[in-house]
Design a protein around this motif. Structure first.
Motif, short mmCIF file in Angstrom:
data_model
loop_
_atom_site.label_atom_id
_atom_site.label_comp_id
_atom_site.label_asym_id
_atom_site.label_seq_id
_atom_site.Cartn_x
_atom_site.Cartn_y
_atom_site.Cartn_z
N SER A 1 3.08 -6.93 1.91
CA SER A 1 1.97 -6.18 2.84
C SER A 1 2.56 -4.97 3.37
CB SER A 1 2.03 -7.23 4.25
OG SER A 1 1.19 -8.29 3.67
N LEU A 2 1.91 -3.91 3.14
CA LEU A 2 2.41 -2.49 3.49
C LEU A 2 1.93 -2.55 4.96
CD1 LEU A 2 3.96 0.05 2.54
CD2 LEU A 2 1.88 0.93 1.90
N ASN A 3 2.59 -2.56 5.78
CA ASN A 3 1.98 -2.42 7.22
C ASN A 3 2.23 -0.99 7.87
OD1 ASN A 3 1.07 -5.10 7.41
ND2 ASN A 3 2.99 -5.77 7.78
N MET A 4 1.51 -0.03 7.32
CA MET A 4 1.52 1.14 7.81
C MET A 4 0.98 1.14 9.39
SD MET A 4 2.39 3.13 5.30
CE MET A 4 2.05 4.97 5.66
N PRO A 5 1.40 2.02 10.02
CA PRO A 5 1.38 2.06 11.49
C PRO A 5 -0.21 2.75 11.43
CG PRO A 5 3.48 3.30 11.22
CD PRO A 5 2.79 2.88 9.93
N ASP A 6 -1.01 1.99 12.46
CA ASP A 6 -2.33 2.09 12.69
C ASP A 6 -2.53 3.60 13.08
OD1 ASP A 6 -5.22 1.52 12.71
OD2 ASP A 6 -5.17 1.49 15.04
N GLU A 7 -3.37 4.42 12.53
CA GLU A 7 -3.53 5.88 13.08
C GLU A 7 -5.24 5.70 13.39
OE1 GLU A 7 -2.03 9.54 11.60
OE2 GLU A 7 -3.55 9.19 10.33
N GLU A 8 -5.50 5.93 14.58
CA GLU A 8 -6.80 6.13 15.05
C GLU A 8 -7.20 7.43 15.95
OE1 GLU A 8 -9.84 3.27 17.70
OE2 GLU A 8 -7.68 2.71 17.69
N ILE A 9 -8.22 8.09 15.57
CA ILE A 9 -8.76 9.11 16.35
C ILE A 9 -9.46 8.42 17.41
CG2 ILE A 9 -10.03 11.33 16.43
CD1 ILE A 9 -9.21 11.51 13.30
N VAL A 10 -9.31 8.67 18.65
CA VAL A 10 -9.95 8.07 19.71
C VAL A 10 -10.94 9.01 20.57
CG1 VAL A 10 -9.99 6.54 22.10
CG2 VAL A 10 -8.41 6.09 19.92
N LEU B 1 -12.99 -13.43 -19.49
CA LEU B 1 -12.44 -12.98 -18.21
C LEU B 1 -11.77 -11.61 -18.66
CD1 LEU B 1 -10.32 -16.17 -17.65
CD2 LEU B 1 -12.38 -15.31 -16.69
N PRO B 2 -11.23 -10.74 -17.77
CA PRO B 2 -10.98 -9.36 -17.90
C PRO B 2 -9.43 -9.40 -18.11
CG PRO B 2 -11.08 -9.91 -15.46
CD PRO B 2 -11.80 -10.98 -16.42
N ASP B 3 -8.73 -8.49 -18.62
CA ASP B 3 -7.37 -8.26 -18.83
C ASP B 3 -6.46 -8.58 -17.64
OD1 ASP B 3 -7.63 -8.40 -21.63
OD2 ASP B 3 -7.63 -6.28 -22.04
N GLN B 4 -7.31 -7.60 -16.57
CA GLN B 4 -6.40 -7.59 -15.54
C GLN B 4 -7.20 -8.29 -14.35
OE1 GLN B 4 -3.63 -5.74 -14.34
NE2 GLN B 4 -4.09 -6.49 -12.26
N THR B 5 -6.33 -9.43 -13.80
CA THR B 5 -6.86 -10.42 -12.95
C THR B 5 -6.32 -10.38 -11.44
OG1 THR B 5 -5.79 -12.15 -13.75
CG2 THR B 5 -7.87 -12.04 -14.74
N LEU B 6 -5.08 -9.88 -11.45
CA LEU B 6 -4.25 -9.65 -10.26
C LEU B 6 -4.47 -8.66 -9.35
CD1 LEU B 6 -1.01 -11.34 -11.33
CD2 LEU B 6 -2.79 -12.72 -10.38
N GLN B 7 -4.55 -8.85 -8.14
CA GLN B 7 -4.17 -7.78 -7.08
C GLN B 7 -2.55 -7.76 -6.87
OE1 GLN B 7 -3.21 -6.22 -4.25
NE2 GLN B 7 -4.60 -5.01 -3.33
N ALA B 8 -2.07 -6.65 -7.66
CA ALA B 8 -0.46 -6.97 -7.54
C ALA B 8 0.04 -6.82 -6.12
CB ALA B 8 0.12 -5.79 -8.14
N ALA B 9 -0.35 -6.19 -5.31
CA ALA B 9 0.24 -6.37 -3.85
C ALA B 9 0.08 -7.90 -3.16
CB ALA B 9 -0.16 -5.26 -3.04
N ILE B 10 -1.12 -8.40 -3.54
CA ILE B 10 -1.19 -9.74 -2.99
C ILE B 10 -0.51 -10.80 -3.93
CG2 ILE B 10 -2.95 -11.45 -2.53
CD1 ILE B 10 -4.95 -9.14 -1.65
#
Length: 479
Positions: free
Chosen positions: A213-222, A333-342
């Protein structure tokens, strides 16, 4: 609670900033009001009522403060030595007629856009904030995922079916986190404690399968009455636990589709060897070496969110999370089935109010789970979805980046000539990207011997709101 750093754009810039943001919507061809036929269709649309009634299940929603487009509600209970997670997803598909005016407009938009001066919804508020939203105290129809877990949090069974539901409460992240931290007898605390338990177990499952999990700091324009703020803060623990429920449903959906040999996956290839080598070298130079006996996900989880070096490490890590796409299939089925980060097959099925592709994923999985044929409209249009979603993602990324540039320029316009403290986030050739301490702005500067992860001083040379251009200059260190 995390530290929240914010700075208000000066009053003198408001008119210029408003004009610049409005011009952005025009130049990026952002949709404005919905066509009359789409609005009429939304007003008249009614979903069918399923026989399954789960209104006795005390679902709750958990979202950012003030959210109205509530896609998900959850309930968790202990079951033997394991757990049963029920995850209710808004029945947006029931309100949209395939091929109708509302469907055509949603395909044109692709996803909800969140801009500093406006929110551009995927569907009319009549549905997305009203009759399809899982608002507390209202009877709704939802696609309910029933996900059984063992004592270690591993999934042992999954199904999805349409049912009547009623959310008991609309919870928000800060208040829910405060309730868990304080303990006591806060309302829904037992449910939140179960969320923490299951979320923690699912994070351990993610670690075991090699996910990251790439938990980048949340950046929000309020947007506030007196101006705009840029707020950056790390995710609360409860946000990560809640995200694990969405990942759990998405992985169940991906596996379900693959077994039935029909569906659309969210895929991402594993990083190339050269990219991993570059990342290892970069983080070693930052003083945060990645041990050869440590998984990528474990390394990222071990970063100190409070360290100024972490922003630079996460920036380098973001380069590895590339190549995400949507992969439809029907039969072969497709050749690519994975979400690599997950590190697992995965499909988008938890945000139909805000993301187009989820409508397809939900109806496909509900049909598979019931042993029924996949609706013809969904099957026949699968191959059209990747291009629609790519266009929507590209537009959202582009306009979001341009809007942030203009707000940052507004924050710095009255600081021209000032010397400010910053952390070097990234160095590329003769340019460096730095993040200012206050205001919370990220901008480019001549590298001038800068090293990623170090603290420096810079001077604001210019800030043009209309173009979003900021020029900084390095301040030489004292002799």
């Amino acid at each position: 609670m995390p530290n929240r750093r914010a700075h208000l754009a000066p009053q003198s810039t408001h008119g210029q900033l408003a004009a610049a943001l409005a011009a952005l919507r025009v130049s990026n061809e952002i949709p404005d009001a919905f066509p009359a036929d789409a609005l009429a269709e939304a007003a008249a649309a009614e979903t069918s009522i399923p026989p399954l009634d789960l209104r006795e299940v005390p679902f709750v929603t958990l979202d950012p403060i003030g959210s109205k487009d509530l896609d998900q509600a959850f309930h968790i209970e202990a079951q033997g030595s394991g757990f049963r997670v029920r995850y209710a997803i808004a029945d947006l598909p029931g309100f949209v007629r395939p091929g109708g005016a509302l469907d055509r407009e949603a395909q044109n938009r692709g996803q909800t856009l969140y801009l500093p001066d406006a929110r551009v919804p995927l569907h009319p508020a009549e549905l997305s904030e009203g009759r399809a939203s899982l608002l507390a105290g209202e009877d709704r129809v939802a696609f309910v995922w029933t996900l059984d877990l063992d004592a270690n949090g591993a999934e042992t069974g999954a199904q999805v079916e349409r049912a009547r539901v009623r959310s008991r409460a609309q919870l928000d992240y800060p208040a829910a986190q405060a309730a868990i931290d304080a303990g006591g007898d806060a309302a829904y605390l037992p449910l939140l404690e179960l969320l923490r338990t299951v979320g923690t177990l699912r994070i351990a499952q993610e670690r075991a399968r090699g996910g990251a999990s790439l938990n980048m700091p949340d950046e929000e324009i309020v947007r506030e009455a007196d101006g705009y703020r840029i707020v950056r803060n790390p995710a609360l623990p409860i946000e990560e636990w809640n995200a694990q429920l969405s990942l759990l449903a998405g992985m169940a959906a991906g596996s379900m589709m693959l077994k039935a040999r029909v569906g659309i996956l969210r895929t991402m290839p594993a990083p190339e060897a050269d990219a991993l080598h570059t990342f290892r070298a970069s983080v070693a130079a930052l003083g945060h070496p990645w041990s050869s006996d440590q998984s990528y996900g474990e390394y990222l989880r071990g970063l100190d969110a409070a360290s100024p070096m972490t922003a630079a490490v996460l920036q380098a890590a973001a380069a590895l999370f590339r190549g995400a796409d949507y992969t439809p299939f029907d039969g072969e089925l497709p050749d690519q089935t994975l979400q690599a980060a997950i590190a697992a097959p995965y499909a988008h099925v938890t945000a139909p109010l805000r993301r187009l592709v989820d409508r397809w994923g939900l109806v496909i999985c509900e049909a598979i789970s019931a042993g029924q044929p996949v609706p013809g409209w969904a099957r026949e249009s699968l191959n059209e979805l990747p291009a629609l979603m790519r266009a929507a993602s590209q537009r959202a990324s582009q306009v979001g980046s341009q809007a942030l540039d203009r707000v940052e320029a507004a924050l710095l316009r009255d600081r021209v000539g000032d010397e400010l403290s910053a952390v070097v986030v990234e160095v590329r050739g003769e340019r460096a990207r730095v993040q200012l301490d206050d205001p919370a702005v990220t901008a480019q500067v001549s590298a001038a011997g800068f090293t990623a992860g170090t603290r420096v001083r810079v001077r604001v040379v210019s800030a043009d709101i209309a173009t979003g251009t900021v020029e900084l200059a390095p301040v030489p260190a004292p002799a």
